[in-house]
Write an enzyme that holds these catalytic residues in place. Structure first.
Site, short mmCIF file in Angstrom:
data_model
loop_
_atom_site.label_atom_id
_atom_site.label_comp_id
_atom_site.label_asym_id
_atom_site.label_seq_id
_atom_site.Cartn_x
_atom_site.Cartn_y
_atom_site.Cartn_z
N GLU A 2 0.82 -1.23 0.00
CA GLU A 2 0.00 0.00 0.00
C GLU A 2 0.84 1.27 0.00
O GLU A 2 0.45 2.29 -0.55
CB GLU A 2 -0.96 0.02 1.19
N PHE A 6 -12.10 -6.86 13.68
CA PHE A 6 -11.02 -7.37 12.83
C PHE A 6 -10.58 -6.29 11.84
O PHE A 6 -11.42 -5.69 11.17
CB PHE A 6 -11.49 -8.62 12.07
N GLN A 7 -9.32 -6.03 11.76
CA GLN A 7 -8.72 -5.01 10.88
C GLN A 7 -9.33 -3.63 11.09
O GLN A 7 -9.49 -2.85 10.15
CB GLN A 7 -8.81 -5.44 9.41
N LYS A 66 -17.63 -0.39 5.76
CA LYS A 66 -18.07 -1.37 4.77
C LYS A 66 -19.58 -1.31 4.52
O LYS A 66 -20.04 -1.41 3.38
CB LYS A 66 -17.66 -2.78 5.24
N MET A 96 24.43 8.91 2.96
CA MET A 96 24.15 10.18 3.60
C MET A 96 24.39 10.09 5.11
O MET A 96 24.93 11.00 5.73
CB MET A 96 22.70 10.59 3.30
C1 LIG Z 1 18.52 14.70 2.31
C2 LIG Z 1 17.81 15.99 2.05
C3 LIG Z 1 18.52 17.15 1.85
C4 LIG Z 1 17.87 18.33 1.51
N1 LIG Z 1 18.62 19.44 1.22
C5 LIG Z 1 18.01 20.54 0.70
C6 LIG Z 1 18.78 21.64 0.21
O1 LIG Z 1 20.00 21.65 0.24
N2 LIG Z 1 18.10 22.68 -0.34
C7 LIG Z 1 16.73 22.69 -0.43
O2 LIG Z 1 16.18 23.65 -1.00
N3 LIG Z 1 16.00 21.70 0.07
C8 LIG Z 1 16.60 20.62 0.61
N4 LIG Z 1 15.84 19.57 1.07
C9 LIG Z 1 14.37 19.69 1.01
C10 LIG Z 1 13.80 20.39 2.24
O3 LIG Z 1 13.72 19.47 3.29
C11 LIG Z 1 12.40 20.98 1.92
O4 LIG Z 1 11.56 19.97 1.46
C12 LIG Z 1 12.44 22.07 0.88
O5 LIG Z 1 13.50 22.97 1.09
C13 LIG Z 1 11.12 22.84 0.92
O6 LIG Z 1 10.94 23.47 -0.30
P1 LIG Z 1 10.06 24.78 -0.42
O7 LIG Z 1 10.53 25.82 0.54
O8 LIG Z 1 10.07 25.13 -1.85
O9 LIG Z 1 8.63 24.41 0.12
P2 LIG Z 1 7.51 23.33 -0.27
O10 LIG Z 1 7.55 22.24 0.73
O11 LIG Z 1 7.54 22.97 -1.70
O12 LIG Z 1 6.24 24.20 0.10
C14 LIG Z 1 5.65 25.04 -0.82
C15 LIG Z 1 5.23 26.35 -0.19
O13 LIG Z 1 4.47 27.04 -1.16
C16 LIG Z 1 3.16 27.26 -0.71
N5 LIG Z 1 2.24 27.03 -1.81
C17 LIG Z 1 1.77 25.85 -2.29
N6 LIG Z 1 0.96 26.05 -3.34
C18 LIG Z 1 0.92 27.38 -3.54
C19 LIG Z 1 0.26 28.21 -4.47
N7 LIG Z 1 -0.53 27.72 -5.42
N8 LIG Z 1 0.46 29.55 -4.38
C20 LIG Z 1 1.21 30.09 -3.39
N9 LIG Z 1 1.88 29.34 -2.48
C21 LIG Z 1 1.74 28.01 -2.56
C22 LIG Z 1 2.91 26.31 0.44
O14 LIG Z 1 1.98 26.83 1.34
C23 LIG Z 1 4.33 26.18 1.03
O15 LIG Z 1 4.58 27.19 1.97
C24 LIG Z 1 16.47 18.36 1.45
C25 LIG Z 1 15.74 17.22 1.69
C26 LIG Z 1 16.39 16.03 1.97
C27 LIG Z 1 15.58 14.79 2.17
C1 LIG Z 2 12.41 5.60 5.54
C2 LIG Z 2 13.68 6.26 5.93
N1 LIG Z 2 14.47 5.71 6.87
C3 LIG Z 2 15.65 6.31 7.21
C4 LIG Z 2 16.04 7.46 6.62
C5 LIG Z 2 17.36 8.14 7.01
N2 LIG Z 2 18.29 8.16 5.86
C6 LIG Z 2 18.44 9.24 5.08
S1 LIG Z 2 19.50 8.99 3.82
C7 LIG Z 2 19.80 7.41 4.30
C8 LIG Z 2 20.76 6.54 3.53
C9 LIG Z 2 20.30 6.20 2.17
O1 LIG Z 2 21.15 5.22 1.63
P1 LIG Z 2 21.15 4.88 0.09
O2 LIG Z 2 19.79 4.69 -0.38
O3 LIG Z 2 22.12 3.79 -0.16
O4 LIG Z 2 21.66 6.25 -0.54
P2 LIG Z 2 23.09 6.97 -0.50
O5 LIG Z 2 23.01 8.01 0.57
O6 LIG Z 2 24.11 5.95 -0.21
O7 LIG Z 2 23.22 7.57 -1.85
C10 LIG Z 2 19.07 7.10 5.45
C11 LIG Z 2 19.14 5.82 6.18
C12 LIG Z 2 15.15 8.02 5.66
N3 LIG Z 2 15.41 9.17 5.06
N4 LIG Z 2 14.02 7.38 5.31
#
Ligand SMILES: Cc1cc2nc3c(=O)[nH]c(=O)nc-3n(C[C@H](O)[C@H](O)[C@H](O)COP(=O)(O)OP(=O)(O)OC[C@H]3O[C@@H](n4cnc5c(N)ncnc54)[C@H](O)[C@@H]3O)c2cc1C
Ligand SMILES: Cc1ncc(C[n+]2csc(CCOP(=O)(O)OP(=O)(O)O)c2C)c(N)n1
Ligand SMILES: [Mg+2]
Length: 575
Positions: A51, A113-114, A163, A482
């Site tokens: 799912e 159940f469920q 259901k 990471m």
């Molecule tokens: C490993 C990892 C590393 C990351 N590193 C970075 C990084 O280096 N740099 C980075 O930028 N991000 C990074 N992120 C992502 C970060 O966590 C956020 O998801 C991201 O920065 C949010 O993007 P955003 O500010 O564009 O907001 P979003 O989450 O895209 O939110 C959108 C915003 O726009 C508004 N909005 C939505 N629709 C409309 C509309 N129609 N009109 C007006 N407003 C609207 C919403 O209310 C909200 O405030 C990383 C994520 C991970 C998993």
């Molecule tokens: C469901 C979930 N569990 C744990 C994490 C924490 N986490 C972030 S990056 C990462 C490692 C990912 O490893 P891999 O897919 O091999 O990517 P790599 O960083 O090596 O490119 C983990 C465990 C997460 N983001 N999501």
């Protein structure tokens, strides 16, 4: 008026909305709905293997097409398996309707159940949820669900249907016009006075900066953003959620901001005197340390449809509540009317551009590809070349995600699908399924890691059944890279549980599901393998490309958690 069962009403309501595909997995509580699906031809049901993948696929269907994604799950474990998908979509504001089965109304609360409290469990991770208690409310509820999911700040909506409601009958009447809800009326147009003030401030700025986010993609405003940037002549950065919101080849584009953003994007954000935030939310991965950010005096203009996003982490001097597309259209009209010479950037920002070009000279994304070991960045660059930058690229979460964001230059919106806010490992493969369902003529690459891909690997079977043919680009570093990087930097290289041992043979695994598997160990084979997968004999097959990459390459630049935006590390060295 026709007399229909609840199950038939669900199916009718989906057809009413123009739904063509839904992703799901059956179980006891939804069997009447599945029975009604059996005898209709309006939409196709895609049977996933878990799912979680159904929700992710519906989420990517929406991300890649602007349509509302739809998924269907059973009660209890079906619903709990869906929670990660809902939370993922919620964090990134993705419009989706998820239907879950529930035990019969008379059994709710009896530990049936469920049974699980779907409304309670999902409340914090959906935009809205409903428990339908009377079949007479069902059609209205379904219509409201689509309306709420897709308007204002979009988000997932759950409709939990017991259901017995799917068996009960009532009269079905087709919808009469648009849904109206007294208690829910999101603002669309921005306040005229505020827009005027913003334009005045931007034109007077000597260091203007555009910080664009997911709101640009969600409101289909890439064209408006491009015109805005052109008219203003300002530099523009796009968050991880907005890659492709401004074409990466645009001369004013400075790359992504934040933790793994470019040197020039972070320096420009920090040193700007007027910063306009367009549908972004000053996430902590972008501005990790608001106090440090506040050291430089600047005027902040913030456009967001959700007033609660404004001044949440960084105070806005000039809030504009409204839909990005509408507000930018209005701003562009005003800028056009005011502009004296459309071909020349304003004189007052020449020095600013000189400074930005010096920052660009730092070439913060440069890396060296030796002859012996494949660098992950090199694979992504080659992927970009081979696909001409045209692919729908999904990713999982980890270093590979950041390399994909940094080295695949997105020219168009809705081509980059990843989990930004929740950072959910396991989305990559189901995202590719959803994207291909919505865009059957596209090219699809799923950039993943050997850790992440195992989180929804069972979907290789769904891909076989429905002919999904993404090319899986596994950047296999034999590490949860990471995590390992953070341990190297902050935990004196104690690599506690961050290695990947006992990995499956991905080539054989892909083959056992009926796909093609190729392992790539040599630098010289990277490009030919990609060409073969996309354009050679396997172009119409799912190909699992297992790239044996350098084990300990780190993602640079990096702003460590809590640090100021300009306190970056490049190649491990403080800048
Ligand atoms: C490993 C990892 C590393 C990351 N590193 C970075 C990084 O280096 N740099 C980075 O930028 N991000 C990074 N992120 C992502 C970060 O966590 C956020 O998801 C991201 O920065 C949010 O993007 P955003 O500010 O564009 O907001 P979003 O989450 O895209 O939110 C959108 C915003 O726009 C508004 N909005 C939505 N629709 C409309 C509309 N129609 N009109 C007006 N407003 C609207 C919403 O209310 C909200 O405030 C990383 C994520 C991970 C998993
Ligand atoms: C469901 C979930 N569990 C744990 C994490 C924490 N986490 C972030 S990056 C990462 C490692 C990912 O490893 P891999 O897919 O091999 O990517 P790599 O960083 O090596 O490119 C983990 C465990 C997460 N983001 N999501
Ligand atoms: Mg890895």
């Amino acid at each position: 008026m026709e007399q229909l069962t609840g199950a038939e009403i669900v199916v009718r309501c989906l057809a009413e909305q123009g739904v063509k595909h839904i992703f799901g997995y059956p179980g006891g509580a939804v069997l009447y709905i599945y029975d009604a699906i059996f005898s209709q031809e309006d939409f196709q049901h895609i049977l996933v293997r878990h799912e979680q993948a159904a929700i992710h696929a519906a989420d990517a269907y929406s991300r890649s097409s602007h349509k509302v994604g739809v998924a269907l799950v059973t009660s209890g474990p079906g619903l709990t398996n869906a929670v990660t998908g809902l939370a993922t979509a919620y964090m990134d504001s993705i419009p989706m309707v998820v239907i879950s089965g529930q035990v019969g109304t008379k059994m709710i609360g009896e530990d049936a159940f469920q049974e699980c409290d779907a409304v309670g469990i999902t409340r914090p991770c959906v935009k809205h949820n409903f428990l339908v208690r009377d079949v007479k409310d069902l059609a209205d509820t379904m219509r409201k669900a689509f309306h709420i999911a897709s308007t204002g700040r979009p988000g997932p909506v759950l409709v939990d249907i017991p259901k017995d409601i799917t068996v009960d009958t009532c009269r079905y009447a087709p919808p009469k016009g648009e849904v109206r809800m007294r208690s829910y009326n999101p603002v669309v147009k921005g306040h005229q006075g505020q827009i005027k003030k913003a334009i005045t401030a931007l034109r007077a700025a000597s260091r203007p900066m555009v910080y664009a986010g997911g709101g640009v993609i969600l409101s289909n405003a890439a064209e408006e953003l491009r015109e805005f940037v052109d008219l203003l002549g300002a530099p523009c950065t796009t968050t991880l959620m907005a890659l492709g919101g401004l074409n990466a080849s645009h001369p004013n584009y400075v790359g992504m901001p934040g933790m793994h953003g470019t040197y020039e994007a972070n320096m420009s954000m920090q040193n700007s005197d007027v910063l306009i935030c367009v549908g972004a939310r000053f996430d902590d991965r972008v501005v990790a340390n608001p106090k440090h950010f506040g050291q430089v005096p600047r005027k902040v203009i913030h456009i967001d449809v959700d007033p609660s996003s404004i001044s949440k982490r960084v105070r806005a001097d000039l809030p504009i509540v409204g839909n990005v597309k509408d507000v930018l259209q209005e701003m562009n009209a005003q800028l056009r009317a005011l502009r004296d010479n459309p071909d020349k950037p304003a004189k007052n920002i020449e020095a600013w551009w000189q400074q930005i070009n010096e920052w660009r000279e730092r070439k913060c994304l440069a890396y060296t590809q030796s002859d012996d070991v494949i660098k992950p960045q090199f694979v992504v660059e080659k992927l970009w070349e081979v696909t001409g930058g045209e692919a729908f690229v999904t990713s999982d979460v980890g270093q590979h995600q950041m390399f994909a964001a940094q080295y695949y230059g997105f020219e168009k919106p809705r081509r980059w699908l990843n989990s930004g806010g929740l950072g959910t490992m396991g989305v990559g493969l189901p995202y590719a399924m959803g994207a291909q369902m919505a865009n059957p003529d596209g090219m699809f690459a799923c950039i993943t890691g050997e850790g992440s891909i195992q989180m929804n690997i069972q979907e290789l079977a769904t891909c076989k059944q429905y002919g999904f043919t993404p090319k899986i680009i596994c950047l296999n570093n034999r590490y949860l890279g990471m995590v390992r990087q953070w341990q190297e930097l902050d935990y004196e290289s104690r690599y506690s549980e961050s290695y990947m041992d006992s990995l499956p043979d991905f080539v054989k695994l892909a083959e056992s599901y009926g796909h093609v598997g190729i392992q790539v160990t040599k630098v010289a084979d990277v490009e030919p393998a990609l060409r073969e997968a996309f354009f050679g004999a396997h172009k119409d097959r799912l190909v699992f490309l297992d790239f044996m990459t350098d084990r300990e390459t780190n993602v640079w630049p990096m702003v460590k958690a809590g640090k100021g935006l300009t306190e970056m590390l490049i190649d491990g060295i403080d800048v």
